[in-house]
Design a protein around this motif. Structure first.
Motif, short mmCIF file in Angstrom:
data_model
loop_
_atom_site.label_atom_id
_atom_site.label_comp_id
_atom_site.label_asym_id
_atom_site.label_seq_id
_atom_site.Cartn_x
_atom_site.Cartn_y
_atom_site.Cartn_z
N ALA A 50 43.90 -11.86 18.56
CA ALA A 50 43.35 -13.02 19.25
C ALA A 50 43.07 -14.10 18.22
N ILE A 51 43.10 -15.35 18.70
CA ILE A 51 42.88 -16.49 17.82
C ILE A 51 42.06 -17.54 18.54
N ALA A 52 41.10 -18.11 17.83
CA ALA A 52 40.29 -19.18 18.39
C ALA A 52 41.07 -20.49 18.36
N TYR A 60 42.23 -8.77 14.87
CA TYR A 60 43.41 -7.92 14.97
C TYR A 60 43.01 -6.50 15.32
N ALA A 61 43.87 -5.82 16.05
CA ALA A 61 43.72 -4.39 16.22
C ALA A 61 43.98 -3.72 14.88
N ASP A 62 43.27 -2.64 14.63
CA ASP A 62 43.44 -1.94 13.35
C ASP A 62 44.89 -1.50 13.14
N SER A 63 45.57 -1.18 14.22
CA SER A 63 46.93 -0.65 14.12
C SER A 63 47.94 -1.69 13.64
N VAL A 64 47.60 -2.97 13.71
CA VAL A 64 48.54 -4.02 13.31
C VAL A 64 48.04 -4.85 12.14
N GLY A 66 47.33 -6.44 8.78
CA GLY A 66 48.13 -6.45 7.57
C GLY A 66 49.62 -6.53 7.82
N ARG A 67 50.05 -6.32 9.07
CA ARG A 67 51.48 -6.38 9.39
C ARG A 67 51.79 -7.54 10.34
N PHE A 68 50.86 -7.83 11.25
CA PHE A 68 51.06 -8.89 12.24
C PHE A 68 50.17 -10.09 11.90
N THR A 69 50.66 -11.27 12.23
CA THR A 69 49.90 -12.50 12.04
C THR A 69 49.98 -13.35 13.30
N ILE A 70 48.81 -13.68 13.85
CA ILE A 70 48.75 -14.55 15.01
C ILE A 70 48.49 -15.98 14.53
N SER A 71 49.14 -16.93 15.19
CA SER A 71 48.94 -18.34 14.84
C SER A 71 49.17 -19.19 16.07
N ARG A 72 48.79 -20.44 15.97
CA ARG A 72 48.96 -21.35 17.11
C ARG A 72 49.24 -22.75 16.61
N ASP A 73 49.92 -23.53 17.45
CA ASP A 73 50.16 -24.93 17.20
C ASP A 73 49.64 -25.68 18.42
N ASN A 74 48.45 -26.24 18.31
CA ASN A 74 47.83 -26.87 19.47
C ASN A 74 48.60 -28.10 19.93
N ALA A 75 49.21 -28.82 19.00
CA ALA A 75 49.97 -30.01 19.38
C ALA A 75 51.18 -29.65 20.23
#
Length: 126
Positions: A50-52, A60-64, A66-75
């Motif tokens: 999840a991302i603010a 992040y869930a512990d299972s992911v 260090g391997r997954f990265t969440i990001s967003r582009d508000n524009a």
């Protein structure tokens, strides 16, 4: 009408990478906490990340971690999930979700989210 449309899923070998995208429309995107969940066959849907409104705050869930990265582009009203070092156990349908809520540990809970996408399939072969 709120729409969340995921893309980027597919078949990848273990150790490979995929980048999921979620295009949002019909909502004030920057006001929403955004999340990724996944559901494997025969299992319940589970929290992934999840991302603010700002990239500074993520869970992040512990299972992911260090391997997954969440990001967003508000524009661009876009949410992303970069998935590296994929494992067969990462195989699932991945869902994008939006929550009109303050960012808190509760964002790991599905019932905090108001809107959901239809999902995109990720399959990791061994």
């Amino acid at each position: 009408q709120v729409q969340l449309v995921e893309s980027g899923g597919g078949l990848v070998q273990a150790g490979g990478s995929l980048r999921l995208s979620c295009a949002a429309s019909g909502l004030s995107f920057s006001n929403y906490v955004m999340g990724w969940f996944r559901q494997a066959p025969g299992k319940e849907r589970e929290f992934v990340a999840a991302i603010a409104w700002s990239d500074s705050f993520t869970y992040y869930a512990d299972s992911v971690k260090g391997r997954f990265t969440i990001s967003r582009d508000n524009a661009k009203r876009m949410l992303y999930l970069q998935m590296n070092s994929l494992k067969p156990e990462d195989s699932a349908v991945y869902y994008c979700a939006a929550a009109l809520s303050a960012f808190s540990p509760a964002m790991r809970r599905q019932d905090e989210y108001n809107h959901w996408g239809q999902g995109t399939q990720v399959t990791v072969s061994s």
